[in-house]
Design an enzyme around this catalytic site. Structure first.
Site, PDB file in Angstrom:
ATOM      1  CB  CYS A 148     -11.030  16.073   6.888  1.00  0.00           C
ATOM      2  SG  CYS A 148     -10.974  15.129   8.408  1.00  0.00           S
TER       3      CYS A 148
ATOM      4  CE  LYS B  53       0.768  11.728   3.943  1.00  0.00           C
ATOM      5  NZ  LYS B  53      -0.168  11.364   2.934  1.00  0.00           N
TER       6      LYS B  53
ATOM      7  CE1 TYR C  95      -3.310   2.888   0.559  1.00  0.00           C
ATOM      8  CE2 TYR C  95      -1.955   3.467   2.458  1.00  0.00           C
ATOM      9  CZ  TYR C  95      -2.949   3.782   1.553  1.00  0.00           C
ATOM     10  OH  TYR C  95      -3.571   5.008   1.646  1.00  0.00           O
TER      11      TYR C  95
ATOM     12  N   GLY D 232       0.896   4.241   1.067  1.00  0.00           N
ATOM     13  CA  GLY D 232       1.198   4.982   2.297  1.00  0.00           C
ATOM     14  C   GLY D 232       2.275   4.295   3.129  1.00  0.00           C
TER      15      GLY D 232
HETATM   16  C1  SPV Z   1      -3.282  10.178   3.744  1.00  0.00           C
HETATM   17  O1  SPV Z   1      -3.836   9.198   4.279  1.00  0.00           O
HETATM   18  O2  SPV Z   1      -3.085  11.235   4.345  1.00  0.00           O
HETATM   19  C2  SPV Z   1      -2.870  10.081   2.344  1.00  0.00           C
HETATM   20  C3  SPV Z   1      -2.740   8.758   1.771  1.00  0.00           C
HETATM   21  O3  SPV Z   1      -2.557  11.059   1.726  1.00  0.00           O
HETATM   22  S1  SPV Z   1      -1.376   7.923   2.381  1.00  0.00           S
HETATM   23  O4  SPV Z   1      -0.412   7.811   1.324  1.00  0.00           O
HETATM   24  O5  SPV Z   1      -1.847   6.641   2.822  1.00  0.00           O
HETATM   25  O6  SPV Z   1      -0.814   8.674   3.483  1.00  0.00           O
HETATM   26 MN    MN Z   2      -2.112  12.695   3.069  1.00  0.00          MN
END
Ligand code: SPV
Ligand code: MN
Length: 621
Positions: free
Chosen positions: A271, A227, A218, A220
């Site tokens: 959000c 991230k 995944y 994220g």
């Molecule tokens: C978030 O969840 O804030 C996202 C997707 O932008 S992720 O890459 O999962 O963080």
């Molecule tokens: Mn994000």
């Protein structure tokens, strides 16, 4: 370099040597020898190299082509559909101070553990070595990032989402000042999904400017540049004098006026962040991560460190999100993940049409409505956190300054929360410090974007809690100081699109356009506002006029009263929750507590003055 020629060919070695960077060679050598892939492929900025990654992602089955030209589908493991907070840790040494809210692990122990898991994790696989630039090319903002991954889906996604940076690495002139991200999906099952989810680990090694992540797919969890590098950049920014934020950047253009004002916005997952950044009639610079600096003229400038969007697809429908819907349903390079495919066509939850009751999805190649997972839970058509990956320049509302090395000047900051019973749809902070307080007390009722229970009120300062790798006090102080260094201080706003009455939302999804135009007008001194203990709220007449102008809709006094009444007890309860969190933290700046106490006193005085728990905005004098 001490890697066998049968694994790293002369041609690939030459591509590495061209960069004249000993640390790049050292890192590639170290991790090739640890992960033991059968082949190392170095990707430069050339179109041929980039096409190779895209082609290969399909050849090895990490992505499959759909009927629409350029569209592909990728699946993550059924158990790897969101960020894994439990197995994500910051590696710390004894002298590193961290907040209670940050999940940490002793550095040596963490490195030892993940090294053992990574040993041989790429056996029989080909690994990609890729070079990217976080931020525009040739920019003071930007940071070089090296990605090592055995997932061609990751490689392909990053190609859509980030600027290629092989030549930028050359410009480093041998400097060690870059991030590096090492990822392995680990051993795969017959569907090409990570098999050993129990050994999924994501470790931020701040000291070494690197992140190690294994046994996941995944984005994220796996995409180093998203991230994971965000955490490294937060650490760096907070030890320097700038900000790394979980923020979109957009241009707001009020109808009939020849101007554009740039805003950033921090919203926790789900959000309304991406859909705010894509409100029709405005422009988008970025939807997720921004670097902000005090510019020479005393203005705040910001860049999008990405060039694409990894957006939640659930709920995207032609009425509420026309730009994205158009992009998702026309030919272009695009990756869907974890949605339903039937006869080569893409279907997702709440797309505004009937969905087929069978097809392939995140659960299986032959899913049927009613299928249950091994816990006996019925599996829906698609995962709620299913996503699309696309370049921003595919959007008709892309801002012309997307790649401007100087970024864009910021005149407003929005902090978005999600609650059904406390905050008004939009208000303005009393000043920058109060704005920092508002950002530092964001709450959202949780949704499906992270693993775990839904519907719980979660606290996330600046929507950045999951990525915080410094002490909360230091982070807040850095924000306050940042504002002090600015000559032109952006106005700060809060939004909450989710306030409800009797279980029904009080505003429509498209209404955020009115709130945006009101905020932009405030920047230009065009609207009066009502001062309340929580900050400035809009006046009825202004909103009435905006609703008429924008949607030709009659905005009623009753609706305004419901939306903008100040729910004093609810705000006081929120302050209590925040007090409980913040009193556990060390080194929170005193000014933060002063603002908190002032808020409380003002709310109590307000309650006394009006003799009510809920104060109608028309009564406020
Ligand atoms: C978030 O969840 O804030 C996202 C997707 O932008 S992720 O890459 O999962 O963080
Ligand atoms: Mn994000």
């Amino acid at each position: 370099m001490n890697v066998d020629q049968s694994i790293l060919s002369q041609e690939n070695l030459k591509k590495l040597e061209y960069l004249n960077n000993p640390k790049v060679l050292k890192v590639v050598e170290e991790f090739t020898n640890l992960l033991k892939p059968s082949k190392v492929t170095v990707i430069t900025d050339s179109q041929g190299d980039i096409d190779y990654v895209r082609r290969k992602a399909i050849e090895i089955g990490e992505e499959s082509k759909l009927a629409m030209e350029g569209h592909t589908i990728h699946y993550d493991s059924y158990f790897d559909q969101a960020r894994d907070k439990a197995n994500t840790s910051v590696l710390v040494t004894p002298e590193m101070k961290m907040s209670k809210v940050v999940k940490t692990k002793p550095r040596e122990e963490g490195i030892k553990e993940i090294t053992e898991i990574m040993d041989g994790a790429m056996s029989g696989k080909e690994v990609l070595v890729r070079f990217f630039c976080l931020g525009p090319l040739d920019s003071k903002f930007s940071i070089c990032a090296l990605q090592i991954t055995d997932s061609f889906y990751v490689g392909h996604s990053e190609d859509i989402l980030y600027r290629s940076g092989y030549e930028e690495f050359k410009k480093l002139n041998g400097s060690e000042d870059f991030f590096y991200l090492v990822h392995s999906a680990g051993e795969l099952d017959e569907r090409g999904n990570t098999l050993n989810i129990d050994k999924r680990r994501i470790y931020m090694d701040l000291k070494a400017n690197r992140v190690l992540t294994v046994n996941n797919q995944y984005a994220g969890n796996s995409l180093g540049l998203k991230k994971l590098a965000l955490r490294l950049a937060i650490y760096k920014a907070n030890n320097e004098d700038w900000l790394t934020e979980h923020m979109f950047i957009m241009g707001i253009k009020p109808q009939g006026k020849k101007r554009i004002s740039y805003f950033t916005g921090a919203f926790p997952s789900a959000c309304g962040k991406t859909s705010t950044a894509m409100v029709p009639g405005q422009t988008i610079v970025g939807d997720d991560i921004a670097y902000l600096r005090v510019w020479d003229d005393g203005t705040c400038h910001a860049v999008n460190i990405e060039q694409g969007i990894f957006g939640i697809i659930t709920d995207v429908n032609p009425k509420d999100d026309p730009f994205i819907y158009e992009v998702l349903t026309t030919p272009r390079e695009l990756i869907f993940s974890n949605i339903l495919i039937n006869k080569g066509k893409a279907y997702w939850l709440n797309m505004g049409q009937e969905l087929p009751s069978e097809g392939k999805n995140h659960f299986s190649e032959n899913w049927k409505l009613g299928d249950k997972d091994k816990d006996g839970k019925e599996v829906g058509h698609a995962h709620k956190n299913s996503r699309y990956t696309v370049r921003i320049n595919e959007l008709s509302n892309v801002d012309p300054n997307l790649h401007n090395p100087d970024g864009v000047p910021i005149s407003g900051v929005i902090y978005g929360g999600r609650d059904s019973d406390t905050s008004v749809p939009v208000f303005q902070s009393l000043n920058w410090e109060h704005g920092v307080y508002i950002g530092a007390t964001i709450e959202s009722e949780t949704t499906a974007a992270t693993l775990g229970k839904e519907g719980v009120r979660a606290f996330s300062p600046m929507a950045n809690l999951d990525f915080l790798v410094v002490q909360l006090g230091k982070y807040i102080e850095n924000h306050i100081k940042f504002g002090k260094r600015l000559k032109n201080v952006p106005l700060v706003f809060a939004t909450n699109y989710f306030i409800k009455e009797n279980g029904e939302f009080l505003s429509e999804k498209v209404d955020k356009k009115v709130w945006l135009i009101w905020m932009e007008g405030r920047v230009h001194g065009e609207y009066d506002a009502i001062e309340t203990p929580i900050g400035y709220i809009p006046k009825y007449e202004d909103l009435q006029q905006l609703f008429k102008q924008i949607f030709n809709r009659d905005y009623s006094i009753e609706l305004y009263e419901k939306q903008f009444s100040i729910r004093i007890n609810k705000f006081l309860e929120k302050i209590d929750r925040m007090e409980n969190i913040y009193k556990e933290e060390k080194d929170i700046p005193q000014v933060f507590f002063n603002i908190m106490n002032e808020q409380k006193e003002k709310l109590l005085a307000f309650k006394k003055k009006y003799g009510k728990d809920i104060v109608n905005p028309f009564l406020i004098v």
